[in-house]
Design an enzyme around this catalytic site. Structure first.
Site, PDB file in Angstrom:
ATOM      1  CG  HIS A 386      -0.321   3.108  16.327  1.00  0.00           C
ATOM      2  ND1 HIS A 386       0.412   4.017  15.605  1.00  0.00           N
ATOM      3  CD2 HIS A 386       0.130   1.884  15.957  1.00  0.00           C
ATOM      4  CE1 HIS A 386       1.266   3.373  14.827  1.00  0.00           C
ATOM      5  NE2 HIS A 386       1.110   2.084  15.024  1.00  0.00           N
ATOM      6  CB  SER A 387       3.241   3.970  18.318  1.00  0.00           C
ATOM      7  OG  SER A 387       4.616   4.213  18.456  1.00  0.00           O
ATOM      8  CG  LEU A 388       4.374   8.401  22.692  1.00  0.00           C
ATOM      9  CD1 LEU A 388       5.228   7.776  23.777  1.00  0.00           C
ATOM     10  CD2 LEU A 388       5.009   9.684  22.172  1.00  0.00           C
ATOM     11  CB  SER A 390      -0.366   2.032  23.357  1.00  0.00           C
ATOM     12  OG  SER A 390       1.053   1.920  23.201  1.00  0.00           O
ATOM     13  CG  PHE A 570      -3.639  -1.016  17.600  1.00  0.00           C
ATOM     14  CD1 PHE A 570      -4.209  -2.065  18.282  1.00  0.00           C
ATOM     15  CD2 PHE A 570      -4.456  -0.243  16.780  1.00  0.00           C
ATOM     16  CE1 PHE A 570      -5.562  -2.340  18.167  1.00  0.00           C
ATOM     17  CE2 PHE A 570      -5.796  -0.509  16.657  1.00  0.00           C
ATOM     18  CZ  PHE A 570      -6.354  -1.561  17.356  1.00  0.00           C
TER      19      PHE A 570
END
Length: 819
Positions: A386-388, A390, A570
């Site tokens: 998720h976010s960073l 990923s 995500f």
């Protein structure tokens, strides 16, 4: 300590008035005290005036009904959850509760404790200690309780369980009341609580309030009573369904920046728990038949936390940042230091190494621990970022080795020099031979030492200086040198690189544009960012310096102990970071070395998310794939929007069609009275020929005096011909063109768009998937921008997409439930 009866309460006159001697004896027996380890609880009869809450309806019910025989209460096990100032008790599933009850009966007075795995084996309960411990992550132990009696106050929303010794005293008093069929009895506890058993369905508890006045004569005048219930079946509590012991797939979930993962400031552990619960609910509804047939078990989701390692004592970064932080707007600055600075830390070679090592080592640790607790598990594993998180996984997967180069999660090239020296020789070279015994006590060799982190050596009691020497010697002397030289050419070909002409040719067989050898070399030194050559790397992900992707920080990327099946991102900024690093386009032939599937999932209003597909197919504008609603339809406002679009298009087509028909009819009305026109001959030419014939005839038969009249008729015929041709020309040049354009647009919409190959990053399938926004979010997308970035943990649509991808690979059919 014994609580005696008070004369003010009239308890001495509360015995039932009956001439039956047996009943008198039983009443006397009921006044016996129940011993407890600390004190005693006194059971006394109570007159009706003491319990005004007992109405005549209950008394009539007691007189007319036949007393039921006593049955032992069925216990249920609960665990405590504390959040801030709130304390709640949650029930175990019936399967886990039965396992705990059987273990409790087995323990008895044995000295050894019994450990029972509960909640999908993510927690262990020490039955004798009555504590629950997390297995996969760090969490404070929580209390468990064998519950039989419950209470709820006037302002409480749910029933709370009594302590076990308190419940046992209540059960003993209840058994006496049922056996003797005598109610309206009072229990005085050493702590001051008073419980009155009015009848089987009405039991109340009264709590003391400080020092009582002399005129207070009944418990009802002290405080508002609590409602008491016996057995978990009589309280309103939702007992969760048990989880299947069969695990079909394992998923590791990596969080983004900061310690909190949603707007409620919950940790990654709590958010993953919600995502797991959503997946279990969707499995029960969308794979119901497969579950009944035993084809589907469950998917296990485990959190990967790297934030605590970065901001822990090992790095000391928080102390360094705090010394230079201004004292003003302290809360905002604390939020910035604790959350937003993670982005800058990841772009720093020093702390990027810490982050990547933590993520890889934590995933490998969880994977090994899961294998030990589930030895029968041999299914695939996927990763979610998720976010960073990923981006961390993307860089990590970009720098993995394929199966032939991986040995137990560590590249064989990295260990070729490591195996040359023993642990003793390495410590002697560093002058740290005094720690040989400490490391050998933990069965550490030079190979396992290369996988250790700073925190691991710190737990062994090794001081900061020696452990920094050990880690620096292993990571900075051996690993980078070998990583630079091992199979660079094969990796370049696997990554689809365009390399300088002095090295190789590109995929098309054409030589790349000329450049000096100095321009094509990339030197890796400690704590530097790898160089970027924009001339040669317009496509592809990797670059020549040891498979480190273009623009990535030059660090040692560790290897995972498994090959992930699918990578889910995500709300990912991967596309933006690749562009900032100078990557203009991703080679369509590029794929992760060890992971063959990749999904980029995002919310349409997520301010952090970026697309991936335009970097692969830049010449075609392709809309992202719309993720279906988990109930099998579009959201209402999206369906309404599509309906209005179709309605406006149909209305436009109908209006233009009607106008076209009207103009055609208007144009045909005067033409129908004229002679038919030969093919290829226009009506204007025909009228001119007829006019010329009439003019010639009039010239031969008329006199010179009629010449002027013939000219006037010629001009009149030409004028009326133009008038008659005007509607046809107008229709031809305007309405027919507009209608054809509308028809072409409709036909283009009705024609299915041909499938576009999105490269090999997801095996040729689509990569970008967009969620459907909620109706309230569509009113103002700016208000829900932050929430859109944090919505994935509770999104059932996202969870269903993961389940469909996982079980499609296993060949399990998906079924849409009936609404």
């Amino acid at each position: 300590m014994s609580f005696s009866q008070t004369e003010e309460g009239g308890l001495s006159q509360a015995a039932p008035k009956d001439n039956n001697q047996d009943l008198f004896d039983s009443s006397t027996q009921a006044e016996a005290t129940v011993k407890t380890p600390e004190d005693q609880v006194k059971v006394s009869p109570v007159v009706d005036e003491v319990s005004p809450s007992s109405t005549s309806s209950f008394e009539m019910l007691d007189m007319e009904s036949v007393p039921a025989p006593y049955q032992e209460v069925q216990p249920h096990w609960f665990f405590c959850r504390r959040a801030d100032d709130d304390t709640s008790w949650l029930p175990f599933s019936r399967e886990d509760s039965d396992k705990l009850e059987n273990a409790c009966n087995t323990v008895g007075d044995e000295e050894e404790d019994v450990v029972v795995a509960v909640d999908g084996e993510r927690y262990d309960v020490h039955v004798k200690e009555r504590m629950r411990y997390a297995v996969y992550w760090e969490q404070a132990p929580t209390e468990v309780r064998r519950c039989t009696w419950f209470y709820k106050g006037d302002k409480d929303t749910k029933f709370m369980p009594y302590p076990e010794d308190f419940s046992k005293n209540l059960e003993d008093a209840y058994m006496i009341a049922v056996t003797l069929d005598e109610w309206k009895r009072k229990l005085d506890f050493p702590t001051g609580e008073t419980v009155i058993l009015h009848n089987p369905k009405l039991i109340m508890q009264y709590q003391p309030i400080g020092l009582q006045d002399e005129w207070v004569s009944s418990p009802s005048e002290q405080t508002r009573p609590r409602t008491v219930k016996r057995g978990v079946d009589n309280v309103f509590v939702e007992i969760p369904d048990g989880e299947s012991e069969k695990v079909d797939h394992l998923v590791f979930m990596v969080h983004g920046i900061g310690p909190a993962c949603d707007l409620r400031f919950r940790s990654i552990i709590q958010c993953v728990n919600d995502f797991r619960s959503a997946s279990l609910s969707l499995l029960a509804s969308h794979y119901k038949r497969a579950q009944q047939d035993g084809q589907v078990g469950r998917v296990e989701f485990l959190p990967v936390n790297w934030h605590s390692a970065l901001h822990g004592d090992a790095t000391g970064v928080d102390e360094d940042i705090q010394r230079i932080t201004l004292p003003s707007i302290s809360r905002l600055r604390h939020f910035t230091n604790d959350t937003l600075l993670d982005l800058f830390f990841y772009n720093s070679p020093t702390y990027c190494q810490t982050i990547v090592d933590t993520v890889a080592s934590e995933i490998n640790r969880l994977h090994a621990l899961f294998q030990r607790r589930h030895p029968e598990f041999n299914e695939a594993v996927s990763v979610v970022g998720h976010s960073l998180g990923s981006l961390i996984l993307f860089d990590l997967l970009t720098n993995q080795r394929n199966g032939s180069q991986v040995r137990e999660g560590v590249p064989s090239g990295e260990l070729c020099n490591v195996n040359c020296d023993t642990l003793e020789q390495t410590l002697n070279r560093l002058g740290l031979q005094q720690y040989l015994g400490t490391l050998q006590a933990e069965n550490l060799d030079i190979e396992s030492l290369a996988l250790c982190q700073d925190s691991d050596l710190k737990d062994l009691g090794i001081p900061l200086g020696p452990r920094k020497k050990i880690l620096n010697y292993v990571r900075r002397k051996w690993l980078p040198e070998v990583r630079q030289d091992c199979k660079t050419e094969a990796l370049r070909q696997a990554l689809g690189l365009q390399v300088p002409p002095q090295v190789a040719s590109d995929n098309d067989g054409n030589q790349s544009s000329g450049a000096t050898p100095q321009q094509s070399q990339f030197h890796r030194t400690q704590s530097v960012t790898s160089a970027v050559d924009y001339e040669y790397f317009d496509v592809g992900i990797g670059q020549t310096n040891g498979s480190i992707a273009k623009g990535q920080v030059s660090i040692d990327y560790p290897q995972l102990a498994f090959q992930p099946q699918t990578f889910f991102a995500f709300g990912s900024p991967i596309g933006m970071f690749l562009t900032v690093r100078g990557l203009k386009r991703i080679d369509p032939n590029y794929t992760f070395p060890t992971c063959k599937r990749f999904y980029n999932i995002y919310h349409p209003y997520d301010p952090v998310a970026y697309r991936i597909e335009p970097m692969i197919v830049s010449d075609v504008d392709v809309e992202p794939m719309l993720i279906p609603h988990h109930k099998g339809r579009k959201r209402m406002h999206l369906e309404l929007k599509d309906s209005l679009t179709r309605m406006s298009m149909d209305l436009k087509n109908n209006v233009l069609g009607s106008l076209r028909t009207a103009w055609q009819s208007f144009a045909r009305l005067p033409v129908a009275a004229l002679p038919p026109v030969e093919e290829g001959e226009s009506s204007i030419e025909r009228n001119l020929q007829e006019t010329q014939a009439l003019t010639t005839l009039s010239r031969t038969s008329a006199s010179a005096a009629d010449t002027a009249s013939a000219k006037r008729e010629d001009k009149s015929a030409g004028f009326w011909t133009k008038i008659l041709e005007w509607p046809r020309a107008l229709h031809k040049h305007y309405f027919q063109g507009v209608c054809e354009e509308a028809e072409s647009s409709v036909s283009a919409e009705q024609t299915e768009q041909p499938e576009i190959k999105m490269g090999m990053l997801n095996e040729g399938r689509r990569i970008d998937y967009v969620l459907q926004e909620k109706p309230i979010e569509s009113f103002n997308e700016y208000l829900f921008a932050i929430q859109s970035h944090l919505c994935y943990w509770e999104s059932e649509d996202t969870a269903l997409l993961l389940l469909k991808e996982i079980y499609d690979k296993l060949g399990v059919a998906f079924e849409q439930p009936q609404q």
